[in-house]
Design a protein around this motif. Structure first.
Motif, PDB file in Angstrom:
ATOM      1  N   ALA A  86       0.843  -1.197   0.000  1.00  0.00           N
ATOM      2  CA  ALA A  86       0.000   0.000   0.000  1.00  0.00           C
ATOM      3  C   ALA A  86       0.881   1.251   0.000  1.00  0.00           C
ATOM      4  O   ALA A  86       0.409   2.345  -0.280  1.00  0.00           O
ATOM      5  N   ARG A  87       2.170   1.075   0.335  1.00  0.00           N
ATOM      6  CA  ARG A  87       3.110   2.202   0.377  1.00  0.00           C
ATOM      7  C   ARG A  87       3.786   2.323  -0.982  1.00  0.00           C
ATOM      8  O   ARG A  87       4.870   1.790  -1.194  1.00  0.00           O
ATOM      9  N   ALA A  88       3.120   3.005  -1.904  1.00  0.00           N
ATOM     10  CA  ALA A  88       3.619   3.069  -3.273  1.00  0.00           C
ATOM     11  C   ALA A  88       3.724   4.506  -3.784  1.00  0.00           C
ATOM     12  O   ALA A  88       3.382   4.807  -4.921  1.00  0.00           O
ATOM     13  N   GLN A  89       4.200   5.407  -2.919  1.00  0.00           N
ATOM     14  CA  GLN A  89       4.469   6.773  -3.357  1.00  0.00           C
ATOM     15  C   GLN A  89       5.753   6.756  -4.195  1.00  0.00           C
ATOM     16  O   GLN A  89       6.587   5.872  -4.027  1.00  0.00           O
ATOM     17  N   PRO A  90       5.934   7.747  -5.086  1.00  0.00           N
ATOM     18  CA  PRO A  90       7.118   7.736  -5.955  1.00  0.00           C
ATOM     19  C   PRO A  90       8.448   7.594  -5.201  1.00  0.00           C
ATOM     20  O   PRO A  90       9.314   6.837  -5.624  1.00  0.00           O
ATOM     21  N   GLY A  91       8.596   8.284  -4.069  1.00  0.00           N
ATOM     22  CA  GLY A  91       9.836   8.172  -3.304  1.00  0.00           C
ATOM     23  C   GLY A  91      10.053   6.777  -2.755  1.00  0.00           C
ATOM     24  O   GLY A  91      11.172   6.262  -2.727  1.00  0.00           O
ATOM     25  N   GLU A  92       8.957   6.154  -2.326  1.00  0.00           N
ATOM     26  CA  GLU A  92       9.040   4.787  -1.803  1.00  0.00           C
ATOM     27  C   GLU A  92       9.372   3.805  -2.924  1.00  0.00           C
ATOM     28  O   GLU A  92      10.204   2.906  -2.756  1.00  0.00           O
ATOM     29  N   ILE A  93       8.744   3.983  -4.076  1.00  0.00           N
ATOM     30  CA  ILE A  93       9.024   3.112  -5.218  1.00  0.00           C
ATOM     31  C   ILE A  93      10.505   3.213  -5.599  1.00  0.00           C
ATOM     32  O   ILE A  93      11.147   2.204  -5.879  1.00  0.00           O
ATOM     33  N   SER A  94      11.048   4.421  -5.569  1.00  0.00           N
ATOM     34  CA  SER A  94      12.482   4.598  -5.874  1.00  0.00           C
ATOM     35  C   SER A  94      13.354   3.817  -4.896  1.00  0.00           C
ATOM     36  O   SER A  94      14.359   3.225  -5.294  1.00  0.00           O
ATOM     37  N   GLU A  95      12.967   3.819  -3.619  1.00  0.00           N
ATOM     38  CA  GLU A  95      13.721   3.047  -2.617  1.00  0.00           C
ATOM     39  C   GLU A  95      13.682   1.556  -2.933  1.00  0.00           C
ATOM     40  O   GLU A  95      14.693   0.864  -2.842  1.00  0.00           O
ATOM     41  N   TYR A  96      12.510   1.041  -3.304  1.00  0.00           N
ATOM     42  CA  TYR A  96      12.379  -0.391  -3.611  1.00  0.00           C
ATOM     43  C   TYR A  96      13.208  -0.749  -4.849  1.00  0.00           C
ATOM     44  O   TYR A  96      13.855  -1.786  -4.895  1.00  0.00           O
ATOM     45  N   GLU A  97      13.179   0.144  -5.846  1.00  0.00           N
ATOM     46  CA  GLU A  97      13.964  -0.115  -7.056  1.00  0.00           C
ATOM     47  C   GLU A  97      15.457  -0.054  -6.762  1.00  0.00           C
ATOM     48  O   GLU A  97      16.240  -0.806  -7.345  1.00  0.00           O
ATOM     49  N   ALA A  98      15.850   0.814  -5.829  1.00  0.00           N
ATOM     50  CA  ALA A  98      17.261   0.892  -5.439  1.00  0.00           C
ATOM     51  C   ALA A  98      17.724  -0.419  -4.787  1.00  0.00           C
ATOM     52  O   ALA A  98      18.903  -0.775  -4.864  1.00  0.00           O
ATOM     53  N   LEU A  99      16.789  -1.134  -4.177  1.00  0.00           N
ATOM     54  CA  LEU A  99      17.106  -2.436  -3.583  1.00  0.00           C
ATOM     55  C   LEU A  99      17.162  -3.536  -4.648  1.00  0.00           C
ATOM     56  O   LEU A  99      17.501  -4.674  -4.348  1.00  0.00           O
ATOM     57  N   GLY A 100      16.781  -3.186  -5.874  1.00  0.00           N
ATOM     58  CA  GLY A 100      16.823  -4.163  -6.952  1.00  0.00           C
ATOM     59  C   GLY A 100      15.476  -4.725  -7.353  1.00  0.00           C
ATOM     60  O   GLY A 100      15.406  -5.669  -8.136  1.00  0.00           O
ATOM     61  N   ALA A 101      14.387  -4.150  -6.844  1.00  0.00           N
ATOM     62  CA  ALA A 101      13.061  -4.625  -7.251  1.00  0.00           C
ATOM     63  C   ALA A 101      12.818  -4.235  -8.706  1.00  0.00           C
ATOM     64  O   ALA A 101      13.207  -3.153  -9.138  1.00  0.00           O
ATOM     65  N   ILE A 102      12.160  -5.127  -9.449  1.00  0.00           N
ATOM     66  CA  ILE A 102      11.861  -4.827 -10.851  1.00  0.00           C
ATOM     67  C   ILE A 102      10.535  -4.090 -10.991  1.00  0.00           C
ATOM     68  O   ILE A 102      10.191  -3.640 -12.071  1.00  0.00           O
ATOM     69  N   GLY A 103       9.798  -3.964  -9.878  1.00  0.00           N
ATOM     70  CA  GLY A 103       8.535  -3.251  -9.937  1.00  0.00           C
ATOM     71  C   GLY A 103       7.800  -3.275  -8.615  1.00  0.00           C
ATOM     72  O   GLY A 103       8.214  -3.948  -7.670  1.00  0.00           O
ATOM     73  N   VAL A 104       6.710  -2.516  -8.572  1.00  0.00           N
ATOM     74  CA  VAL A 104       5.866  -2.426  -7.383  1.00  0.00           C
ATOM     75  C   VAL A 104       4.411  -2.569  -7.829  1.00  0.00           C
ATOM     76  O   VAL A 104       3.981  -1.901  -8.775  1.00  0.00           O
ATOM     77  N   ILE A 105       3.677  -3.453  -7.161  1.00  0.00           N
ATOM     78  CA  ILE A 105       2.247  -3.612  -7.414  1.00  0.00           C
ATOM     79  C   ILE A 105       1.517  -3.026  -6.209  1.00  0.00           C
ATOM     80  O   ILE A 105       1.718  -3.479  -5.081  1.00  0.00           O
ATOM     81  N   PRO A 106       0.710  -1.981  -6.433  1.00  0.00           N
ATOM     82  CA  PRO A 106       0.027  -1.345  -5.299  1.00  0.00           C
ATOM     83  C   PRO A 106      -1.090  -2.221  -4.735  1.00  0.00           C
ATOM     84  O   PRO A 106      -1.742  -2.971  -5.461  1.00  0.00           O
ATOM     85  N   LYS A 107      -1.271  -2.135  -3.422  1.00  0.00           N
ATOM     86  CA  LYS A 107      -2.417  -2.742  -2.753  1.00  0.00           C
ATOM     87  C   LYS A 107      -3.443  -1.644  -2.554  1.00  0.00           C
ATOM     88  O   LYS A 107      -3.063  -0.523  -2.271  1.00  0.00           O
ATOM     89  N   PRO A 108      -4.716  -1.942  -2.635  1.00  0.00           N
ATOM     90  CA  PRO A 108      -5.250  -3.270  -2.942  1.00  0.00           C
ATOM     91  C   PRO A 108      -5.040  -3.599  -4.413  1.00  0.00           C
ATOM     92  O   PRO A 108      -5.135  -2.724  -5.270  1.00  0.00           O
ATOM     93  N   PHE A 109      -4.759  -4.876  -4.695  1.00  0.00           N
ATOM     94  CA  PHE A 109      -4.548  -5.305  -6.071  1.00  0.00           C
ATOM     95  C   PHE A 109      -5.821  -5.954  -6.599  1.00  0.00           C
ATOM     96  O   PHE A 109      -6.694  -6.348  -5.842  1.00  0.00           O
ATOM     97  N   ASP A 110      -5.900  -6.071  -7.912  1.00  0.00           N
ATOM     98  CA  ASP A 110      -7.052  -6.702  -8.561  1.00  0.00           C
ATOM     99  C   ASP A 110      -6.724  -8.177  -8.773  1.00  0.00           C
ATOM    100  O   ASP A 110      -5.812  -8.504  -9.529  1.00  0.00           O
TER     101      ASP A 110
END
Length: 130
Positions: A86-110
């Motif tokens: 659920a924490r998918a703000q642009p700054g947070e997404i950048s942090e996850y990508e810096a860890l090597g994540a290939i993407g972020v799927i926001p919650k709630p998901f379909d």
């Protein structure tokens, strides 16, 4: 190479059940589910997944710390990882990508499109790696 086996790490049993339905029944994928980061670190040594789908906020080891530890295991430095949060703000997404994540799927998901979202991220990672 097609995506077959997904390691899903999520502490909420309801979300695990919905994700299992979405990935297995709707998406036709093979999954291993873990309720904690520690459980994931044990399970991943038994069977290497094609992709890791991680919750961010979990008690004990959170998703980012779990991913850091996975990356130190033999043969795990290149396994694609996606955060589902659920924490998918642009700054947070950048942090996850810096860890090597290939993407972020926001919650709630379909649940009807989750497997497609995961496959799309997988395909993008495969084409950029190849």
């Amino acid at each position: 190479m097609p995506l077959n086996h997904v390691m899903h790490v999520e502490d909420d049993p309801d979300i695990r059940a919905i994700a299992e339905l979405a990935l297995v029944t709707v998406g036709g994928l093979d999954i291993t589910q873990c309720a904690t980061g520690a459980e994931c670190l044990t399970a991943i040594e038994q069977r290497t997944p094609d992709l890791i789908l991680l919750d961010v906020m979990m008690p004990g080891l959170d998703g980012p710390e779990t991913l850091r530890r996975i990356r130190t295991l033999p043969g795990m430095s290149e396994v694609p990882a996606v955060f589902m949060t659920a924490r998918a703000q642009p700054g947070e997404i950048s942090e996850y990508e810096a860890l090597g994540a290939i993407g972020v799927i926001p919650k709630p998901f379909d649940p009807l499109t989750l497997a497609d979202q995961v496959r799309q991220l997988w395909d993008q990672a495969q084409s950029s790696a190849g």
